[in-house]
Scaffold this active site. Structure first.
Site, PDB file in Angstrom:
ATOM      1  N   THR A 163       0.875  -1.193   0.000  1.00  0.00           N
ATOM      2  CA  THR A 163       0.000   0.000   0.000  1.00  0.00           C
ATOM      3  C   THR A 163       0.901   1.229   0.000  1.00  0.00           C
ATOM      4  O   THR A 163       1.976   1.212   0.597  1.00  0.00           O
ATOM      5  CB  THR A 163      -0.879  -0.031   1.273  1.00  0.00           C
ATOM      6  OG1 THR A 163      -1.854  -1.038   1.100  1.00  0.00           O
ATOM      7  CG2 THR A 163      -1.552   1.307   1.565  1.00  0.00           C
ATOM      8  N   GLY A 193     -10.811  -1.535   3.166  1.00  0.00           N
ATOM      9  CA  GLY A 193      -9.815  -1.457   4.233  1.00  0.00           C
ATOM     10  C   GLY A 193      -9.794  -0.100   4.915  1.00  0.00           C
ATOM     11  O   GLY A 193     -10.710   0.716   4.769  1.00  0.00           O
TER      12      GLY A 193
HETATM   13  N1  ASP Z   1      -4.064  -1.388   4.932  1.00  0.00           N
HETATM   14  C1  ASP Z   1      -4.361  -1.997   3.671  1.00  0.00           C
HETATM   15  C2  ASP Z   1      -5.728  -2.633   3.738  1.00  0.00           C
HETATM   16  O1  ASP Z   1      -6.035  -3.268   4.726  1.00  0.00           O
HETATM   17  C3  ASP Z   1      -3.369  -3.034   3.251  1.00  0.00           C
HETATM   18  C4  ASP Z   1      -1.904  -2.657   3.375  1.00  0.00           C
HETATM   19  O2  ASP Z   1      -1.554  -1.650   3.946  1.00  0.00           O
HETATM   20  O3  ASP Z   1      -1.068  -3.412   2.868  1.00  0.00           O
HETATM   21  O4  ASP Z   1      -6.457  -2.548   2.782  1.00  0.00           O
END
Ligand code: ASP
Length: 291
Positions: A163, A193
């Protein structure tokens, strides 16, 4: 007034040794692009979105091209931006395949709504002139391989990693935060998310800007971003606060991850409870990166 500053992340997780250099240098490159926007007199929002766009274009990260896929192998994107000065915010969730969801979020700052989701959000973006692309254009071989491991072989999806996000303090001392992601690999269709949720994965006001990455369900239940900002507003030390809130997210809510953060007069601050988090920064004196 504190100097302009930009700090970006390319996701928390276990970044394989072979890609660590590319991961961290990609963040530095994005921070420099955001820095060029600031140097030309651009706003914190413009710089944050420019930096995130660079990361969305880079297939190594889980945003734009290279994004994680749903259980059904489909693209479903989340993104948000918040202007700390005006406190305007815009989030898009479960968006169709657009190469740069952060551009759409930036345009949405002008709208009264804070969150648009799913098909209507995508239709709105198309009406505003954004180009929806075939999902294949955003789907890399590496993402497809990872998807296969999670969906067909039962590998632990945990959170996908990769991300992307940026926090910025501009030449007027104003702050912004932006985050973009494909979410978790093999996620349930419709799953959203923390990234597009203001106050969870993305938050900025006049004191603090924060962008998170990690196990989104835990960051949502912890209401991570606004807790960091409020603790600092009411007198807590910024670096200690960031560390404590990430430890709280891990210890009380069972989620690992990381975040980048800066305040109106301090930073860059970054911390992670995972083995690593790629990040890069830019100031008028120079730029750098780490993992
Ligand atoms: N926080 C992101 C989600 O849960 C995923 C990530 O940060 O890799 O969609």
């Amino acid at each position: 007034m504190a100097d302009p500053l930009i700090l970006v992340h390319g996701g928390a997780g276990s970044i394989p040794a072979a890609s660590q250099h590319a991961h961290s240098h990609g963040c530095q490159e994005a921070a420099e692009v955001g820095g060029a926007v600031l140097a030309a007199g651009g706003s914190a929002v413009e710089a944050a979105c420019a930096a995130v766009e660079v990361l969305e274009s880079n297939p190594i990260y889980n945003a734009g091209v290279g994004c994680a896929l749903t259980r059904e192998g489909r693209v479903s994107l989340d993104a948000a931006v918040m202007d700390g000065h005006s406190r305007h915010a815009a989030g898009l969730a479960a968006l169709d395949a657009f190469p740069h969801p952060i551009q759409i979020a930036k345009m949405m700052l002008e709208e009264p709504e804070v969150l648009l989701v799913g098909h209507p959000a995508s239709e709105w973006a198309v009406r505003r002139g954004f180009r929806r692309v075939p999902e294949d254009e955003l789907t890399t071989e590496a993402a497809r391989k990872q998807w296969h491991l999670v969906v067909d072989e039962g590998a632990d999806p945990n959170f996908a990693g990769g991300t992307v996000g940026a926090v910025v303090r501009d030449g007027r001392g104003q702050l912004a935060a932006a985050t973009s992601t494909g979410g978790t690999m093999g996620k349930k269709p419709g799953r959203v998310g923390d990234s597009p949720l203001i106050g969870a994965g993305t938050y900025a006001d006049d004191v603090c800007a924060v962008s998170a990455t990690g196990h989104g369900e835990a960051f949502m239940r912890a209401v991570f971003g606004v807790r960091v900002a409020d603790a600092i507003r009411y007198g807590q030390d910024p670096a200690t606060t960031l560390q404590r809130k990430l430890e709280r997210t891990r210890d009380l809510f069972g989620g690992l991850g990381g975040a980048v953060m800066l305040t109106h007069d301090s930073g860059p601050h970054s911390f992670w409870t995972t083995p690593g988090m790629s990040h890069g920064w830019w100031t008028p004196e120079g730029s750098g990166c780490g993992i």
